[in-house]
Design an enzyme around this catalytic site. Structure first.
Site, PDB file in Angstrom:
ATOM      1  N   GLU A 245       9.813  12.939  -2.245  1.00  0.00           N
ATOM      2  CA  GLU A 245       8.452  12.549  -2.601  1.00  0.00           C
ATOM      3  C   GLU A 245       8.377  11.034  -2.806  1.00  0.00           C
ATOM      4  O   GLU A 245       7.441  10.376  -2.335  1.00  0.00           O
ATOM      5  CB  GLU A 245       7.997  13.257  -3.877  1.00  0.00           C
ATOM      6  CG  GLU A 245       6.592  12.847  -4.321  1.00  0.00           C
ATOM      7  CD  GLU A 245       6.169  13.458  -5.645  1.00  0.00           C
ATOM      8  OE1 GLU A 245       5.054  13.138  -6.108  1.00  0.00           O
ATOM      9  OE2 GLU A 245       6.945  14.246  -6.220  1.00  0.00           O
ATOM     10  N   ARG A 271     -12.761 -15.465  11.461  1.00  0.00           N
ATOM     11  CA  ARG A 271     -13.651 -16.097  10.487  1.00  0.00           C
ATOM     12  C   ARG A 271     -13.569 -17.616  10.578  1.00  0.00           C
ATOM     13  O   ARG A 271     -12.477 -18.197  10.532  1.00  0.00           O
ATOM     14  CB  ARG A 271     -13.249 -15.649   9.075  1.00  0.00           C
ATOM     15  CG  ARG A 271     -14.025 -16.348   7.958  1.00  0.00           C
ATOM     16  CD  ARG A 271     -15.416 -15.749   7.789  1.00  0.00           C
ATOM     17  NE  ARG A 271     -16.008 -16.193   6.539  1.00  0.00           N
ATOM     18  CZ  ARG A 271     -16.856 -17.206   6.415  1.00  0.00           C
ATOM     19  NH1 ARG A 271     -17.207 -17.914   7.490  1.00  0.00           N
ATOM     20  NH2 ARG A 271     -17.351 -17.524   5.243  1.00  0.00           N
ATOM     21  N   THR A 368       6.549   6.628 -12.862  1.00  0.00           N
ATOM     22  CA  THR A 368       6.050   5.264 -13.037  1.00  0.00           C
ATOM     23  C   THR A 368       7.133   4.216 -12.797  1.00  0.00           C
ATOM     24  O   THR A 368       8.331   4.520 -12.783  1.00  0.00           O
ATOM     25  CB  THR A 368       5.513   5.073 -14.468  1.00  0.00           C
ATOM     26  OG1 THR A 368       6.608   5.220 -15.388  1.00  0.00           O
ATOM     27  CG2 THR A 368       4.424   6.077 -14.785  1.00  0.00           C
ATOM     28  N   GLU A 370       8.146   2.095 -14.837  1.00  0.00           N
ATOM     29  CA  GLU A 370       9.020   2.051 -16.013  1.00  0.00           C
ATOM     30  C   GLU A 370      10.081   3.158 -15.968  1.00  0.00           C
ATOM     31  O   GLU A 370      11.248   2.921 -16.294  1.00  0.00           O
ATOM     32  CB  GLU A 370       8.176   2.182 -17.289  1.00  0.00           C
ATOM     33  CG  GLU A 370       7.261   0.996 -17.550  1.00  0.00           C
ATOM     34  CD  GLU A 370       6.021   0.967 -16.668  1.00  0.00           C
ATOM     35  OE1 GLU A 370       5.375  -0.099 -16.591  1.00  0.00           O
ATOM     36  OE2 GLU A 370       5.681   2.001 -16.041  1.00  0.00           O
TER      37      GLU A 370
END
Length: 382
Positions: A245, A271, A368, A370
């Site tokens: 995953e 642009r 996460t 962390e």
């Protein structure tokens, strides 16, 4: 072991082209509409299955293309990300986190009944682990399943479940034993089981096209035969499942950044400002170079992790490092792409706006940043 420069063969590239044609024909003409609607049509699962995309990496006996070639999955996943919608890819691929535990540890009758139906696109599968207030603290989940004779009785709730509303099969993490990781099991719960219900459709910052739901279990009775793996052995199942995953999230992160880079490069060539295209300014070119460098590093390190896994290794440290790095690169590159677009970058029609929104979940989902750092620290012996 494959090197990052020799990852993809002719078969992989053919699969990539098939997936890209599917995206161009079935997804891109509608993706803006689906994003605004907060979901995509259920029939897309069947179309993806007919194109041979849902079964990639699954046993042929169960309706898949065959196991043992992770780079086939990588090639298809990269192509699907060209839909520009992480939510669509997550929703269409929710079976890739729900089915592997069934394929590896489910009873034979369960495998043969559930897996082919999902891979044909006739049913949708979801993984249900995360709980309200629990987040990444998987070892302390509270949803309880009590063994009562020939069945389990489940009580509790889950949240942030991808494909949670539309799924027919749910691979659910429950507590069957003592506190901590040794008391967790995995059970298959079917959609219409009495006492099982789905809550509100959750509104998210990004991944708009994915159906994300809360789930509720009130005295839900499932047969004891719905146990996946050993009772109280579910934590190992979850951790094994996390590796692939997280690799898929790395691919999503690297591709999110790549798509933003491509859009920024195209826009900078078109642009005009102060009498020239904005790519004519050194500051723009250098910014694009920095973005391209980080995209390439993220991509190649992800391939390195995939090569390790393809060789039968379990690179927990490397995949955690890759997940953190690709998530960081996705956020940085999409932010810069929006900045290079100026006011247009803040408009939904630009595309980079969606990529920037979708990038934010990558440092949260699947563990996460962390938590990844804690995993890495343990692997380093710290």
């Amino acid at each position: 072991m494959k090197t990052s420069t020799h990852c993809f063969n002719e078969t992989h590239e053919q699969a990539r082209q098939t997936a890209q044609r599917f995206v161009e024909r079935e997804v891109l003409p509608h993706i803006d509409e689906w994003e605004e609607a907060g979901e995509f049509p259920r029939e897309l699962y069947r179309k993806a299955a007919d194109a041979g995309l849902l079964g990639v990496g699954y046993p042929e006996a169960l309706g898949g293309t065959g196991e043992g070639d992770l780079f086939l999955k990588v090639a298809v996943s990269e192509a699907l990300m060209r839909s520009t919608s992480g939510g669509l890819v997550a929703g269409l691929g929710s079976h890739d986190i729900a089915l592997p535990p069934i394929v590896k540890w489910g009873p034979k009758a369960m495998r043969e009944r559930v897996v082919p139906e999902v891979l044909r696109g006739d049913a949708v599968a979801a993984l249900a682990i995360t709980e309200p207030g629990g987040g990444s603290d998987v070892a302390n989940l509270r949803t309880r399943a009590e063994k009562e004779g020939d069945h389990y009785r489940i009580n509790g709730s889950k949240t942030f479940i991808t494909s949670g509303h539309r799924a027919d099969y749910y691979t659910v993490a429950v507590r069957t034993g003592e506190a901590g990781h040794n008391g967790i099991s995995m059970l298959l719960v079917e959609r219409d089981t009495p006492g099982f219900s789905r809550g509100r459709m959750l509104k998210k910052t990004g991944w708009w096209a994915s159906d994300t739901a809360e789930l509720f279990f009130e005295d839900v009775k499932v047969p004891a035969g719905n146990l996946i793996g050993q009772e109280n052995g579910g934590f190992m199942v979850i951790m094994t499942n996390f590796l692939q995953e997280r690799l898929m999230l790395c691919i999503m992160g690297a591709m999110t950044a790549r798509l933003a880079l491509e859009k920024a490069m195209d826009y900078s060539r078109e642009r005009e400002a102060f009498g020239r295209t904005i790519s004519g300014f050194q500051v723009t070119r250098h910014k694009l170079v920095d973005m391209a460098t980080r995209v390439e590093l993220a991509t190649q390190y992800t391939y390195h992790c995939a090569a390790l896994m393809d060789a039968g290794k379990a690179p927990v440290k490397e995949v955690a490092m890759a997940k953190n790095f690709t998530a960081e690169v996705a956020e940085e590159v999409t932010r810069e792409a929006v900045q290079l677009h100026g006011g247009m970058g803040y408009m939904r029609e630009a595309g980079v706006e969606r990529l920037a929104r979708d990038a934010r979940i990558l440092a949260i989902g699947g563990g996460t940043t962390e938590i990844m750092k804690e995993l890495i620290a343990r692997q380093l012996g710290l």
